[in-house]
Design a protein around this motif. Structure first.
Motif, PDB file in Angstrom:
ATOM      1  N   TYR A  69      38.542  55.077  42.643  1.00 38.56           N
ATOM      2  CA  TYR A  69      38.247  56.507  42.731  1.00 38.56           C
ATOM      3  C   TYR A  69      37.300  56.957  41.632  1.00 38.56           C
ATOM      4  CZ  TYR A  69      42.224  56.327  39.557  1.00 38.56           C
ATOM      5  OH  TYR A  69      43.083  55.987  38.557  1.00 38.56           O
ATOM      6  N   TYR A  70      37.014  56.093  40.682  1.00 38.41           N
ATOM      7  CA  TYR A  70      36.098  56.445  39.602  1.00 38.41           C
ATOM      8  C   TYR A  70      34.788  55.673  39.686  1.00 38.41           C
ATOM      9  CZ  TYR A  70      38.753  52.497  37.762  1.00 38.41           C
ATOM     10  OH  TYR A  70      39.389  51.295  37.615  1.00 38.41           O
ATOM     11  N   LEU A  75      36.749  46.742  43.686  1.00 41.76           N
ATOM     12  CA  LEU A  75      37.245  45.629  42.882  1.00 41.76           C
ATOM     13  C   LEU A  75      37.783  44.574  43.843  1.00 41.76           C
ATOM     14  CD1 LEU A  75      39.427  47.566  40.276  1.00 41.76           C
ATOM     15  CD2 LEU A  75      37.133  46.657  39.919  1.00 41.76           C
ATOM     16  N   ALA A  76      37.742  43.338  43.439  1.00 37.05           N
ATOM     17  CA  ALA A  76      38.366  42.261  44.212  1.00 37.05           C
ATOM     18  C   ALA A  76      39.535  41.726  43.394  1.00 37.05           C
ATOM     19  CB  ALA A  76      37.362  41.157  44.506  1.00 37.05           C
TER      20      ALA A  76
END
Length: 147
Positions: A69-70, A75-76
């Motif tokens: 959300y930022y 990301l994995a």
């Protein structure tokens, strides 16, 4: 050795990798049905990379995509990495990590990360031998809903 990302047509390979994970992680969890596995393989937020030698699955790595959300970049989260015992210490696990990182970098991911329990010395030592950026000591809390 061949490393490839599975798609919906890879259910047989998916079943083979679960068998490898069952042996490596010493569990006896039943394998879900093909319909469920197909649904999972079609989920864009779940990825599977398998390492094959002579058309036999000998190792695998699974990823969950986490949307931030930022940041607009995902990301994995590497959930599992496992290599059949007879093929361990031959660079297959490291090759899976490299393939995963190359894929994620090429596809606009912000970061790839993996967690290992500190008591699992083999896993910690394995990840320390890979080309990682940072290591963070963390405490893991679980909320289980099984009876």
């Amino acid at each position: 050795m061949e490393i490839k990302r599975l798609d919906q047509s890879g259910i047989a390979n998916f079943r083979n990798l679960i068998e490898v994970f069952t042996e490596v992680f010493e569990n006896s969890i039943p394998i879900p049905n093909d319909q469920y596995l197909s649904k999972l393989l079609s989920d864009p937020d779940f990825m599977v990379f398998v390492a094959k030698i002579h058309d036999k699955v000998v190792g695998s790595l699974t990823i969950y995509v986490l949307h931030q959300y930022y940041s607009e970049k995902p990301l994995a989260y590497i959930y599992d990495v496992g290599v059949a015992p007879e093929f361990q210490r031959k660079g297959i696990g490291k090759a899976l990590i490299i393939e995963c990182c190359n894929f994620c970098k090429a596809n606009g991911f912000d970061e790839v990360y993996v967690e290992a329990e500190s008591e699992d010395k083999d896993a910690v030592n394995f990840y320390r031998k890979t080309k990682y950026s940072t290591e963070t000591l963390a405490t893991h809390f679980s909320y289980s809903f099984t009876d």
